[in-house]
Design a protein around this motif. Structure first.
Motif, mmCIF file in Angstrom:
data_model
loop_
_atom_site.group_PDB
_atom_site.id
_atom_site.type_symbol
_atom_site.label_atom_id
_atom_site.label_comp_id
_atom_site.label_asym_id
_atom_site.label_seq_id
_atom_site.Cartn_x
_atom_site.Cartn_y
_atom_site.Cartn_z
ATOM 1 N N ARG A 235 0.861 -1.187 0.000
ATOM 2 C CA ARG A 235 0.000 0.000 0.000
ATOM 3 C C ARG A 235 0.897 1.236 0.000
ATOM 4 O O ARG A 235 1.629 1.496 0.941
ATOM 5 C CB ARG A 235 -0.930 0.032 1.214
ATOM 6 N N ARG A 236 0.835 1.958 -1.124
ATOM 7 C CA ARG A 236 1.639 3.188 -1.216
ATOM 8 C C ARG A 236 1.089 4.247 -0.279
ATOM 9 O O ARG A 236 -0.065 4.167 0.154
ATOM 10 C CB ARG A 236 1.565 3.742 -2.643
ATOM 11 N N ASP A 237 1.875 5.284 -0.046
ATOM 12 C CA ASP A 237 1.433 6.335 0.868
ATOM 13 C C ASP A 237 0.193 7.064 0.335
ATOM 14 O O ASP A 237 -0.596 7.607 1.109
ATOM 15 C CB ASP A 237 2.580 7.322 1.134
ATOM 16 N N ASN A 238 -0.002 7.047 -0.991
ATOM 17 C CA ASN A 238 -1.210 7.686 -1.553
ATOM 18 C C ASN A 238 -2.427 6.753 -1.502
ATOM 19 O O ASN A 238 -3.478 7.062 -2.053
ATOM 20 C CB ASN A 238 -0.943 8.168 -2.981
ATOM 21 N N GLY A 239 -2.281 5.602 -0.858
ATOM 22 C CA GLY A 239 -3.414 4.701 -0.676
ATOM 23 C C GLY A 239 -3.537 3.635 -1.765
ATOM 24 O O GLY A 239 -4.224 2.642 -1.592
ATOM 25 N N LEU A 240 -2.876 3.858 -2.896
ATOM 26 C CA LEU A 240 -2.968 2.871 -3.988
ATOM 27 C C LEU A 240 -2.212 1.596 -3.626
ATOM 28 O O LEU A 240 -1.147 1.658 -3.006
ATOM 29 C CB LEU A 240 -2.337 3.436 -5.264
ATOM 30 N N GLN A 241 -2.780 0.459 -4.013
ATOM 31 C CA GLN A 241 -2.088 -0.801 -3.724
ATOM 32 C C GLN A 241 -1.413 -1.320 -4.987
ATOM 33 O O GLN A 241 -1.992 -1.274 -6.071
ATOM 34 C CB GLN A 241 -3.089 -1.829 -3.213
ATOM 35 N N GLU A 242 -0.203 -1.812 -4.841
ATOM 36 C CA GLU A 242 0.510 -2.369 -6.000
ATOM 37 C C GLU A 242 0.827 -3.828 -5.722
ATOM 38 O O GLU A 242 1.107 -4.217 -4.588
ATOM 39 C CB GLU A 242 1.825 -1.630 -6.228
ATOM 40 N N ARG A 243 0.810 -4.613 -6.788
ATOM 41 C CA ARG A 243 1.076 -6.045 -6.666
ATOM 42 C C ARG A 243 2.457 -6.338 -7.252
ATOM 43 O O ARG A 243 2.731 -5.989 -8.403
ATOM 44 C CB ARG A 243 0.005 -6.794 -7.452
ATOM 45 N N VAL A 244 3.305 -6.963 -6.464
ATOM 46 C CA VAL A 244 4.669 -7.237 -6.925
ATOM 47 C C VAL A 244 4.861 -8.749 -6.998
ATOM 48 O O VAL A 244 4.815 -9.433 -5.982
ATOM 49 C CB VAL A 244 5.702 -6.622 -5.937
ATOM 50 N N LEU A 245 5.065 -9.242 -8.206
ATOM 51 C CA LEU A 245 5.183 -10.696 -8.358
ATOM 52 C C LEU A 245 6.641 -11.160 -8.276
ATOM 53 O O LEU A 245 6.936 -12.260 -7.816
ATOM 54 C CB LEU A 245 4.557 -11.141 -9.686
ATOM 55 N N ALA A 246 7.537 -10.279 -8.725
ATOM 56 C CA ALA A 246 8.962 -10.653 -8.656
ATOM 57 C C ALA A 246 9.757 -9.407 -8.334
ATOM 58 O O ALA A 246 9.392 -8.313 -8.755
ATOM 59 C CB ALA A 246 9.411 -11.226 -9.991
ATOM 60 N N GLY A 247 10.811 -9.564 -7.590
ATOM 61 C CA GLY A 247 11.652 -8.410 -7.266
ATOM 62 C C GLY A 247 12.328 -8.608 -5.933
ATOM 63 O O GLY A 247 12.439 -9.722 -5.431
ATOM 64 N N ASP A 248 12.752 -7.508 -5.390
ATOM 65 C CA ASP A 248 13.513 -7.517 -4.147
ATOM 66 C C ASP A 248 12.861 -6.540 -3.200
ATOM 67 O O ASP A 248 12.390 -5.501 -3.649
ATOM 68 C CB ASP A 248 14.914 -6.961 -4.471
ATOM 69 N N VAL A 249 12.828 -6.822 -1.906
ATOM 70 C CA VAL A 249 12.335 -5.793 -0.987
ATOM 71 C C VAL A 249 13.389 -5.469 0.063
ATOM 72 O O VAL A 249 14.205 -6.305 0.435
ATOM 73 C CB VAL A 249 11.018 -6.163 -0.243
#
Ligand code: BTN
Length: 324
Positions: free
Chosen positions: A302-316
């Motif tokens: 959940r981004r700070d602007n409220g939008l949700q993003e889906r991450v299928l591959a990557g690094d956190v």
């Protein structure tokens, strides 16, 4: 080494002595051949006591990832049915990949004491001091589409977490997608590689690197080991057997269409859910609060602007305190 009859004999007697005469009679070989067999075992690091008039007794086994040792007492039906073990390899994933191309059945495992070109995710390398870790690749042939293959990685993280809890006394945290952490430091990484057609996975190689008995000073910064977490040495052979056993149980759940149960287990171990994170996806940065994973194992942020993003591959990267 594999299926050594002299070793089998010594194991059979466990706490007692077995005479050279009995072994030679039952194995139908000369006394000299038995003695040679004992010497070979000793050179491999087995401790064999010999007592005049009584015979031989096995008093210690080497801290080596010998196929025979790992297989001994392993009760799985598929994972670990065939084990290959090497002193030194470029990468266990490469060796398991070749087994996949040669058509070996799923469950075949490759272990190494050391890798010259151990690979991590995102083009990184995996460094592990010789003889101190579990470096393992498992060949699997799941009936999944390429998009679903990430399930195998999440599943392995859950299996590894459970095996670790047994040896350390507390469970590690899982940092999405597949790093296992104690005290915020990495103890295990998982690299899944797949051979696939457009719509189906041909085979998957799950590479697992676990820091078992290395001390923190011999590991890359930000890493720890099971020994550091437990405060005492951990048997690599026992841990490897437990890992294969847990993997088989979870793989059967996955095959059975019970992936949601694995997702729930993953969430129970999650060190990422609820954290402020930055995800890097093909160079793009997404910052916000990690909400959790969905049934494909994708991470929702959940981004700070409220939008949700889906991450299928990557690094956190975790931006606030550790929970593991
Ligand atoms: C990561 O955290 O980036 C994944 C590391 C995976 C390392 C293991 S060690 C056994 C297998 N062989 C490899 O070359 N890599 C994996």
């Amino acid at each position: 080494m594999n299926d050594d009859p002299v070793l089998d004999f010594l194991r059979e007697k466990k706490d007692g002595y077995v005479s050279g005469e009995e072994m030679s009679r039952r194995l139908k070989v000369s006394r000299a051949a038995v003695w040679k067999g004992i010497e070979v075992l000793r050179r491999l690091g087995y401790e064999v006591e010999s007592r005049a008039g009584q015979g031989y007794r096995l008093t210690g086994i080497p801290d080596k990832m010998f196929a025979d040792e790992i297989a001994y007492g392993l009760k799985t039906r598929m994972i670990g049915k065939k084990i290959f073990s090497y002193e030194d390899l470029d990468s266990t994933n490469d060796a398991a990949w070749r087994l996949g191309e040669e058509g070996l059945p799923e469950g075949a495992c490759v272990f190494a004491e050391h890798q010259k070109k151990g690979r991590g995710r995102m083009g990184r390398s995996w460094l592990s001091p010789k003889g101190k870790g579990v470096l393992l690749s498992v060949l699997l042939r799941p009936k999944l589409s390429p998009a679903e293959a990430a399930r195998v990685t999440l599943m392995t993280a859950v299996s590894a977490a459970r095996a670790m809890k047994k040896h350390v006394g507390k469970a590690p945290g899982i940092k999405w997608p597949n790093d296992l952490l104690y005290g915020g430091k990495k103890v295990c990484g998982i690299l899944t590689e797949m051979s696939a057609e457009l719509d189906r996975v041909k085979f998957v190689v799950v590479g697992i690197g676990v820091n078992v008995n290395a001390s923190a000073k011999d590991l890359p910064p930000g890493s720890t080991s099971l020994r550091e977490a437990a405060g005492r040495a951990v048997s690599r052979q026992d841990f490897a057997r437990d890992l294969l056993t847990e993997m088989e149980a979870d793989y059967l759940r996955l095959k059975d269409g019970r992936f949601e149960e694995i997702v729930r287990d993953w969430e129970d171990h999650s060190a990422t859910s609820g954290k402020r994170v930055t995800a890097t996806v093909f160079g793009r940065k997404i910052q916000g609060q990690a909400v959790g994973i969905d049934s494909d194992g994708a991470l929702w942020i959940r981004r700070d602007n409220g939008l949700q993003e889906r991450v299928l591959a990557g690094d956190v990267q975790h931006l606030d305190g550790v929970r593991a």
